[in-house]
Design a protein around this motif. Structure first.
Motif, PDB file in Angstrom:
ATOM      1  N   GLU A 179      48.379  50.570  45.278  1.00  0.00           N
ATOM      2  CA  GLU A 179      47.999  49.065  45.544  1.00  0.00           C
ATOM      3  C   GLU A 179      46.811  48.926  45.968  1.00  0.00           C
ATOM      4  OE1 GLU A 179      51.491  47.869  48.397  1.00  0.00           O
ATOM      5  OE2 GLU A 179      53.140  49.050  47.316  1.00  0.00           O
ATOM      6  N   VAL A 180      47.125  47.353  46.405  1.00  0.00           N
ATOM      7  CA  VAL A 180      45.163  47.239  46.612  1.00  0.00           C
ATOM      8  C   VAL A 180      45.587  45.762  47.572  1.00  0.00           C
ATOM      9  CG1 VAL A 180      42.663  46.627  46.773  1.00  0.00           C
ATOM     10  CG2 VAL A 180      43.683  48.765  44.845  1.00  0.00           C
ATOM     11  N   SER A 181      45.324  45.545  48.226  1.00  0.00           N
ATOM     12  CA  SER A 181      45.547  43.996  48.975  1.00  0.00           C
ATOM     13  C   SER A 181      44.154  43.212  48.697  1.00  0.00           C
ATOM     14  CB  SER A 181      45.735  43.865  51.065  1.00  0.00           C
ATOM     15  OG  SER A 181      44.539  44.430  51.235  1.00  0.00           O
ATOM     16  N   VAL A 182      44.804  41.330  49.164  1.00  0.00           N
ATOM     17  CA  VAL A 182      43.836  41.301  48.548  1.00  0.00           C
ATOM     18  C   VAL A 182      42.264  41.530  50.466  1.00  0.00           C
ATOM     19  CG1 VAL A 182      42.959  38.540  48.700  1.00  0.00           C
ATOM     20  CG2 VAL A 182      44.860  38.989  47.351  1.00  0.00           C
ATOM     21  N   ALA A 183      42.904  41.594  50.788  1.00  0.00           N
ATOM     22  CA  ALA A 183      41.934  42.255  51.782  1.00  0.00           C
ATOM     23  C   ALA A 183      40.513  43.384  52.395  1.00  0.00           C
ATOM     24  CB  ALA A 183      42.941  42.204  53.491  1.00  0.00           C
ATOM     25  N   GLN A 184      41.969  44.374  51.129  1.00  0.00           N
ATOM     26  CA  GLN A 184      41.000  45.054  50.842  1.00  0.00           C
ATOM     27  C   GLN A 184      39.858  44.690  50.099  1.00  0.00           C
ATOM     28  OE1 GLN A 184      44.586  47.901  50.282  1.00  0.00           O
ATOM     29  NE2 GLN A 184      43.791  49.573  52.055  1.00  0.00           N
ATOM     30  N   TYR A 185      40.594  43.850  49.189  1.00  0.00           N
ATOM     31  CA  TYR A 185      39.745  43.332  47.814  1.00  0.00           C
ATOM     32  C   TYR A 185      38.195  43.093  48.329  1.00  0.00           C
ATOM     33  CZ  TYR A 185      37.724  41.760  43.570  1.00  0.00           C
ATOM     34  OH  TYR A 185      36.649  41.480  42.651  1.00  0.00           O
ATOM     35  N   LEU A 186      38.234  42.360  49.212  1.00  0.00           N
ATOM     36  CA  LEU A 186      37.360  41.403  49.574  1.00  0.00           C
ATOM     37  C   LEU A 186      36.090  42.065  50.923  1.00  0.00           C
ATOM     38  CD1 LEU A 186      39.413  38.027  50.879  1.00  0.00           C
ATOM     39  CD2 LEU A 186      37.663  38.427  48.587  1.00  0.00           C
ATOM     40  N   ALA A 187      36.680  43.041  50.954  1.00  0.00           N
ATOM     41  CA  ALA A 187      36.162  43.985  51.923  1.00  0.00           C
ATOM     42  C   ALA A 187      35.084  44.324  50.760  1.00  0.00           C
ATOM     43  CB  ALA A 187      36.459  45.045  52.956  1.00  0.00           C
ATOM     44  N   MET A 188      35.946  45.337  49.903  1.00  0.00           N
ATOM     45  CA  MET A 188      34.942  46.125  49.268  1.00  0.00           C
ATOM     46  C   MET A 188      34.083  45.061  48.234  1.00  0.00           C
ATOM     47  SD  MET A 188      35.071  46.103  45.000  1.00  0.00           S
ATOM     48  CE  MET A 188      36.397  45.502  44.930  1.00  0.00           C
ATOM     49  N   ALA A 189      34.789  43.955  48.063  1.00  0.00           N
ATOM     50  CA  ALA A 189      33.419  42.855  47.123  1.00  0.00           C
ATOM     51  C   ALA A 189      32.576  42.667  47.777  1.00  0.00           C
ATOM     52  CB  ALA A 189      34.226  41.569  46.701  1.00  0.00           C
ATOM     53  N   GLU A 190      32.536  42.806  49.217  1.00  0.00           N
ATOM     54  CA  GLU A 190      31.839  42.226  50.338  1.00  0.00           C
ATOM     55  C   GLU A 190      30.513  43.518  49.940  1.00  0.00           C
ATOM     56  OE1 GLU A 190      31.097  41.471  55.171  1.00  0.00           O
ATOM     57  OE2 GLU A 190      32.977  41.661  54.617  1.00  0.00           O
ATOM     58  N   MET A 254      41.598  45.462  30.485  1.00  0.00           N
ATOM     59  CA  MET A 254      42.303  46.869  28.969  1.00  0.00           C
ATOM     60  C   MET A 254      42.200  48.101  30.075  1.00  0.00           C
ATOM     61  SD  MET A 254      41.128  47.106  25.527  1.00  0.00           S
ATOM     62  CE  MET A 254      41.648  45.601  24.996  1.00  0.00           C
ATOM     63  N   ALA A 255      40.844  48.643  31.154  1.00  0.00           N
ATOM     64  CA  ALA A 255      40.929  49.106  31.878  1.00  0.00           C
ATOM     65  C   ALA A 255      42.082  49.621  33.159  1.00  0.00           C
ATOM     66  CB  ALA A 255      39.934  49.540  32.225  1.00  0.00           C
ATOM     67  N   ARG A 256      42.909  48.655  33.667  1.00  0.00           N
ATOM     68  CA  ARG A 256      43.762  47.827  34.582  1.00  0.00           C
ATOM     69  C   ARG A 256      43.585  48.019  35.847  1.00  0.00           C
ATOM     70  NH1 ARG A 256      47.152  51.743  31.278  1.00  0.00           N
ATOM     71  NH2 ARG A 256      49.188  50.551  30.787  1.00  0.00           N
ATOM     72  N   LYS A 257      41.719  47.571  35.658  1.00  0.00           N
ATOM     73  CA  LYS A 257      41.465  47.129  37.030  1.00  0.00           C
ATOM     74  C   LYS A 257      41.981  45.858  37.501  1.00  0.00           C
ATOM     75  CE  LYS A 257      36.553  47.840  37.332  1.00  0.00           C
ATOM     76  NZ  LYS A 257      35.378  47.463  37.405  1.00  0.00           N
ATOM     77  N   LYS A 258      40.972  46.558  39.007  1.00  0.00           N
ATOM     78  CA  LYS A 258      42.293  45.962  39.439  1.00  0.00           C
ATOM     79  C   LYS A 258      41.151  44.417  40.695  1.00  0.00           C
ATOM     80  CE  LYS A 258      45.768  48.879  41.419  1.00  0.00           C
ATOM     81  NZ  LYS A 258      45.442  49.809  40.646  1.00  0.00           N
ATOM     82  N   SER A 259      40.636  44.030  39.554  1.00  0.00           N
ATOM     83  CA  SER A 259      39.641  42.098  40.094  1.00  0.00           C
ATOM     84  C   SER A 259      40.814  41.316  40.794  1.00  0.00           C
ATOM     85  CB  SER A 259      39.533  41.734  39.019  1.00  0.00           C
ATOM     86  OG  SER A 259      40.659  40.688  38.217  1.00  0.00           O
ATOM     87  N   LEU A 260      40.609  40.811  41.655  1.00  0.00           N
ATOM     88  CA  LEU A 260      41.006  39.510  42.926  1.00  0.00           C
ATOM     89  C   LEU A 260      41.636  38.272  41.733  1.00  0.00           C
ATOM     90  CD1 LEU A 260      40.958  38.722  45.514  1.00  0.00           C
ATOM     91  CD2 LEU A 260      39.178  37.165  44.490  1.00  0.00           C
ATOM     92  N   PRO A 261      41.662  38.073  40.474  1.00  0.00           N
ATOM     93  CA  PRO A 261      42.764  37.591  40.045  1.00  0.00           C
ATOM     94  C   PRO A 261      43.848  38.855  40.193  1.00  0.00           C
ATOM     95  CG  PRO A 261      41.162  37.249  39.106  1.00  0.00           C
ATOM     96  CD  PRO A 261      40.783  37.802  39.731  1.00  0.00           C
ATOM     97  N   VAL A 262      43.771  39.259  39.851  1.00  0.00           N
ATOM     98  CA  VAL A 262      45.078  40.709  39.039  1.00  0.00           C
ATOM     99  C   VAL A 262      45.465  41.179  41.043  1.00  0.00           C
ATOM    100  CG1 VAL A 262      45.753  43.134  38.723  1.00  0.00           C
ATOM    101  CG2 VAL A 262      44.184  41.227  37.263  1.00  0.00           C
TER     102      VAL A 262
END
Length: 347
Positions: A179-190, A254-262
């Protein structure tokens, strides 16, 4: 894909020919100081030559001058001479190419800028070593700046690099996370994307001699812009076209990456989110039919809309931060136009 609305009607990507003229000779000079093998790999990666070193003449891509433009315009924004920020512009672009070379190896991406990725042509060791050489060259360019603020510029670049590595590390870790939250994703993207764009803008201010408050505004503008850009890039990775992106569309799914939309879609509670979770948790490799189904489920579960809305929120925050830097009117206009052009990306 639906277009991310630009609140500046009729705004177009600014003409950056002057950036190209000022920046490219300095970048080429920095690359020319690399060892011969790394020069050739870097030249191929940039699109300057074929794999055998034969020079190429190609039309400049606006995407290849965005970060240098941010640096030079940031210097102008605080009343400085853009030439004073040239070492920062070169350093940031060298770091950007370093990250791309390493990213392609980490992700196993076979295409970059519509050509076979460097690691597929020269081998993984050469691609990694060229990235290392570019990073060293970036540090040298800034450290050798004949300016009393050179030390501050080095500190700015080092801090951004540490943030970038942390972001990249989180990106890799999240691929295997349940599991990855949106908040975690945005911190990673920053960290992964925002840190270098923030550095590009901040270096323009630092090298132009701006005070700390204005530099902070420029840095935050770039960081928020970087996150907005990542949101738009994630959207293109699912709903774009390879002919525009230069990379296979759907590869992240295909790689099951957890991009923001996902990530946003997986957080849902409806049946589409449930089916997407099951697909991502399945043991079998995803084929093209699975990718098409995943794309449909992400949209139905609201992932596409969430990513578009987040891009707009980040852009609003970026422009508020830019105002805090008290930029000159013309530089503000050009920086705003560049910012919106970077995320106003259709299929």
């Amino acid at each position: 894909m639906s277009q991310i609305t630009d609140p500046v009607p009729g705004a177009v990507f600014p003409r950056l020919g002057w950036v190209e003229e000022m920046f490219m000779p300095a970048l080429q000079a920095a690359v020319a100081e690399l060892p011969r093998t790394e020069q050739r790999v870097a030249g191929y990666h940039r699109g300057w030559c074929e794999a055998d070193g034969t020079p190429l003449v190609s039309a400049p891509s606006r995407g290849k001058t965005v970060r240098p433009a941010l640096t030079l315009l940031s210097a102008i924004a605080v009343g400085g001479d853009p030439s004073s920020a040239l070492p920062g512009a070169v350093a940031v672009e060298l770091v950007h190419d370093f990250t791309l070379l390493h990213d392609d190896v980490i992700d196993g991406d076979a295409l970059r800028r519509h050509r076979p990725a460097s690691w597929t042509v020269f081998g993984t060791p050469s691609a990694v070593l060229t990235g290392d050489a570019l990073l060293a060259a970036a540090m040298r360019v800034v450290a050798e700046t004949p300016s009393p603020v050179a030390a501050a510029a080095v500190r700015e670049l080092v801090k951004a690099l540490l943030d970038l590595v942390q972001g990249q590390s989180l990106d890799v870790a999240y691929e295997g996370a349940s599991e990855v939250s949106v908040a975690q994703y945005l911190a990673m993207a920053e960290g992964k994307t925002g840190s270098l764009m923030g550095c590009a803008c901040a270096l323009g201010g630092v090298l132009a001699g701006a005070d700390g408050e204005r530099v902070r505004g420029l840095r935050e503008f770039g960081r928020r812009l970087g996150v907005a850009f990542q949101c738009a890039d994630d959207l293109l990775g699912i709903w774009g076209r390879s002919t525009r992106s230069g990379k296979p569309v759907g590869a992240d799914l295909m790689a099951r990456k957890k991009s923001l939309p996902v990530v946003a879609a997986l957080a849902g509670t409806d049946s589409a989110a449930e089916r997407l979770r099951a697909l991502y948790a399945s043991a079998h490799p995803l084929d093209e039919q699975d990718v098409a189904r995943a794309r449909e489920l992400v949209e139905k579960a609201g992932g596409r809309q969430a990513a578009e809305e987040e891009a707009r929120r980040q852009m609003s925050a970026a422009l508020r931060a830019l105002s805090c830097a008290q930029p000159t009117a013309d530089a503000y206009r050009q920086l705003q136009e560049i910012a919106w052009a970077m995320i106003r990306r259709d299929s």
